[in-house]
Write an enzyme that holds these catalytic residues in place. Structure first.
Site, PDB file in Angstrom:
ATOM      1  N   SER A 693       0.836  -1.441   0.097  1.00  0.00           N
ATOM      2  CA  SER A 693      -0.092   0.096  -0.141  1.00  0.00           C
ATOM      3  C   SER A 693       0.902   1.227  -0.158  1.00  0.00           C
ATOM      4  O   SER A 693       0.186   2.367  -0.021  1.00  0.00           O
ATOM      5  CB  SER A 693      -0.929   0.129   1.170  1.00  0.00           C
ATOM      6  OG  SER A 693      -0.228   0.014   2.479  1.00  0.00           O
ATOM      7  N   LYS A 736      -6.423   3.547   9.055  1.00  0.00           N
ATOM      8  CA  LYS A 736      -5.355   4.432   8.350  1.00  0.00           C
ATOM      9  C   LYS A 736      -5.995   6.096   8.600  1.00  0.00           C
ATOM     10  O   LYS A 736      -5.156   6.939   8.517  1.00  0.00           O
ATOM     11  CB  LYS A 736      -5.154   4.074   6.904  1.00  0.00           C
ATOM     12  CG  LYS A 736      -4.340   2.856   6.665  1.00  0.00           C
ATOM     13  CD  LYS A 736      -4.114   2.542   5.168  1.00  0.00           C
ATOM     14  CE  LYS A 736      -3.360   1.102   5.100  1.00  0.00           C
ATOM     15  NZ  LYS A 736      -3.172   0.912   3.857  1.00  0.00           N
TER      16      LYS A 736
END
Length: 815
Positions: A693, A736
């Site tokens: 990611s 996140k």
């Protein structure tokens, strides 16, 4: 003795003799003993002795340390025995078997040099015969003789013929030598007796050693007698029991004597009252019939009785009635936990359906979230809301499949698995069953416990769960299973498929403040004997406590710091006679907790070239990380540092390849890979990092370094990137975004394909963030790079990118 007298009368014993070192043995005069000799120096010494005329003499001296293979003069005692070599035989392996006869004690005056073996100048030690009128020596001799006779009778390893030899001896010195030789005492003790010149001292030392050995032998005999008596008693009881069985059979009393009959009747009644399944009841009655025919003293009887006790004690038909009051259940859930709306809603839905239908299968939920968000305590709260029993099993570190399914009864000490044990402890067949830390199970040669859980957590199979110990089906379909995990990576996909996964995000600041005010502070005040009249916390102090002293997704460390403050306050209160009110403010927080443990923010406050902020997911929640790129003069080397995993290294290489393919559009020298070195680093190098990611973050930092355009400091990003510049979806979006807010980052770039996941994000988070959706790397660069222009680089459609890459590849392969 005849030989010795004849030898002393006819010849003189030479004062120089070869030495034969002895290990773990002491040779006394008048002893005839076979020896095995294998050392080269000793073999040479014996061969030299055999060259002489009869008698062939050698000096036998014991080593101080038996582990020394090649002893020197410092390793030898100074007193030994002159012996005659009676016979010698060479064995096939080169070892010599020697028969020797001890003659007289001798003292080594000094060692003589010899290249092949040890030699010494000796001085004979004369034995002083005791005076016939010495009554003390006579008494000692009689006592020693009596003790030796007792010792021989107790020691089966010494033949009785030795007593005949001892009885025929009239010489005191000869008697001492013989008794010393046959007594099992240590080498050092025997050497001490050999070196004594006084017959009284020798006899006293010998009697002391004999007393100790006799005491040990008597204790051994006592132990042997006790073991023999127990065995005879068991055999006698078995014989009488068999006779009693025959007598009862002849009298027509098949059930045996009254005690066994009463026990069997009690077990039969308990089996009927347990309301088992037909299969289990049939099995129990068969085992009961076997138990009736087995002797009570047989080990098999205990095994059968334990098995019957387990079958009887299981809650085959015992259920806890559910409390179907939805308002009450909602109140309890809100009392125990703040937030967690998704889980609470799922429990209330289950109660609503259960209220409309009489029976339904228990749900199987998997709560996934970082530590400290309340997963484990939530299970207990759910049980209280439903009015059910609560049981918890910690699966962390479990590697044995038998922990779940139990051991078969063929093993000694076998028991049911932890599922059956917990149901027995709960006392009902419909408890709330918490399987804690399900992602931390392992597998080894004993099996895979996650595979055993497939049956337990499958609603279509667990109604016929078969434990290896019980060996009958038990219905688990009414149990409400709740599993907890920090991540799904440790859970096999087939097991995930059997559970309804509910993700618990990390708490935001306002949620932590609410939890601290309504749950943590009252709890710690009560545990530390304080009240709100004595200690209070301001909202700003709690906020400072969250940011400066904890860095977590949950509230476990926050509770720990609050407890620390309460302990400090309790000490102050206990030490003063007059009560005082204490209030925790930001300005006095350091007095209680010391210097802050964390900085206010870990991200830059200014735009920088070659530095981009990414968002990462960890098992303890989300986190932010800075990716740094430096361009150096070189030959096209790529250096990756920061303890990057294999997947992250591949993402960095893919980012470099993408930039090379788009160099013309990005206004970068197309030959930069030949004239420059690239160093990509992610700080906190001791922390392992992996995952795809960070692809767009690495690409952004790389383009910034090559174009000298800074990256916006107030923006964070996450997304996997392909070689064609496509931005692929990522996981852990909720964690996140929480990490971005915690670090005061207001703008976030996420993949376009994660747009559907935004609906699951709490509205409080969405309102406080500016979220950009990007499908290509060009869109990411235009948002992230700090410039006055609206569009830094021309956007290229996916089709154009695909055709360009296809054209380039075709051209390359055409060569």
């Amino acid at each position: 003795m005849d030989f010795l007298n004849q030898f002393e009368n006819m010849q003189h014993i030479p004062d120089r003799l070869p030495i034969l070192p002895l290990r773990d043995i002491v040779i006394f005069p008048n002893m005839v003993m076979p020896l095995l000799v294998g050392r080269d120096s000793s073999v040479l010494a014996l061969e030299k002795v055999m060259e002489n005329e009869d008698p062939r003499l050698i000096l036998l001296v014991t080593q101080k340390n038996s582990e020394v293979m090649n002893p020197s003069r410092v390793d030898m005692y100074r007193i030994g025995t002159v012996a005659k070599v009676v016979q010698i035989l060479r064995l096939p392996d080169g070892t010599l078997k020697v028969l020797i006869e001890g003659i007289k004690r001798a003292r080594i005056q000094r060692f003589l040099p010899h290249p092949e073996y040890l030699m010494a100048r000796i001085e004979l030690i004369e034995d002083t015969p005791p005076s016939p009128s010495d009554k003390r020596v006579s008494a000692l001799l009689r006592s020693a003789m009596g003790q030796f006779v007792q010792y021989v009778k107790l020691n089966p390893r010494i033949p009785d013929e030795i007593l005949i030899s001892v009885g025929n001896l009239h010489d005191a010195n000869h008697l001492v030598n013989l008794i010393s030789a046959y007594t099992a005492i240590g080498v050092a003790e025997k050497q001490k007796i050999l070196e004594m010149n006084d017959i009284s001292e020798q006899l006293e030392s010998l009697m002391l050693a004999l007393s100790k050995e006799i005491e040990i032998l008597e204790l051994e005999k006592q132990i042997e007698d006790e073991v023999r008596d127990r065995m005879q008693k068991s055999q006698k009881e078995f014989y009488l029991q068999e006779q009693l069985k025959v007598i009862n059979r002849e009298l027509g009393r098949e059930d045996g004597y009254e005690e066994v009959a009463d026990e069997v009747n009690e077990l039969r009644q308990a089996i009927q009252n347990a309301k088992m399944s037909p299969e289990a009841e049939e099995k129990a009655l068969k085992e009961l019939d076997k138990f009736k025919k087995t002797p009570p003293m047989s080990p098999e009887s205990t095994v059968i009785r334990n098995y019957l006790d387990w079958l009887i004690s299981m809650p085959w038909a015992i259920r806890t009635p559910d409390n179907l009051d939805l308002e009450r259940a909602e109140t309890i859930l809100n009392e125990d936990h703040y937030g967690l709306e998704k889980v609470k809603e799922r429990i209330l839905e289950y109660l609503a359906v259960l209220k409309l239908v009489d029976h339904m299968k228990g749900p199987i939920l998997c709560l996934v979230g970082p530590p400290g968000v309340g997963k484990t305590s939530l299970g207990r709260s759910i049980a209280r809301a439903l009015g059910r029993e609560f049981v918890r099993i910690s699966l962390g570190g479990v590697r044995d499949e038998a922990e779940i399914r139990g051991h078969r009864r063929t093993y000694i000490g076998s028991m049911p698995g932890r599922i059956i044990q917990s149901l027995k402890r709960a006392g009902s067949k419909n408890p709330v069953f918490l399987l804690d830390e399900v992602d931390k199970m392992g597998a080894d040669f004993r099996g895979d416990p996650t595979s055993a859980l497939l049956e337990v957590l499958d609603p279509e199979q667990n109604k016929t769960f078969n434990d290896h110990y019980l060996d009958v089906d038990f219905d688990l379909s009414e149990v409400m299973f709740i599993t907890t995990a920090n991540s799904l990576y440790g859970i096999p996909l087939p097991l995930q498929d059997r559970m309804e996964i509910i993700r618990l995000p990390g708490y935001l600041d306002h949620e932590k403040i609410a939890i601290a005010k309504h749950f943590l502070i009252p709890k710690q005040l009560k545990e530390h004997g304080l009240s709100e009249k004595v200690l209070t916390f301001s909202d700003k102090a709690i906020h400072q406590l969250i940011h400066a002293y904890t860095r977590e997704a949950g509230v476990r460390n926050l509770e720990r710091e609050i407890a620390h403050i309460c302990r400090k306050t309790a000490r102050k209160v206990a030490g003063k006679k007059r009560s005082k009110r204490y209030r925790i403010q930001p300005n006095n927080l350091e007095q209680y907790l010391g210097v802050p443990k964390f900085l206010e923010a870990d991200v830059d406050k200014v735009d920088r070239v070659g530095a981009a902020t990414g968002l990462a997911w960890t098992e303890v929640g989300g986190d932010v990380l800075t990716i740094e790129v430096v361009v150096l003069k070189g030959k096209g080397n790529l250096v990756l540092t920061g303890k990057l995993g294999e997947v992250m290294q591949e993402s960095a290489k893919a980012a470099v390849s993408y930039v090379r393919s788009r160099a013309e559009f990005l206004k970068i020298d197309p030959n930069f890979h030949e004239t420059t070195d690239l160093h990509i680093h992610i700080p906190e190098g001791a922390v392992p990092k992996d995952g795809p990611s960070a692809g767009i973050t690495i690409t952004t930092a790389l383009v910034s370094a090559l174009t000298n355009i800074p990256v916006r400091h107030d923006i964070a990003m996450t997304g996997e990137m392909t070689l064609r510049g496509h931005v692929l979806p990522i996981g852990g979006l909720n964690e996140k975004l929480v990490a971005a807010l915690r670090s005061d980052l207001k703008t976030v770039i996420i993949p376009k394909r994660n747009e559907k996941d935004l609906k699951e994000i709490p509205a409080m988070i969405r309102k406080r963030l500016i979220i950009h959706l990007a499908s290509t790397a060009d869109e990411v660069l235009n948002i992230a790079l700090a410039t006055d222009a609206e569009q830094v680089f021309p956007l290229a459609t996916t089709e154009v990118n695909d055709r360009e890459l296809l054209h380039e590849n075709t051209g390359r392969y055409a060569h």
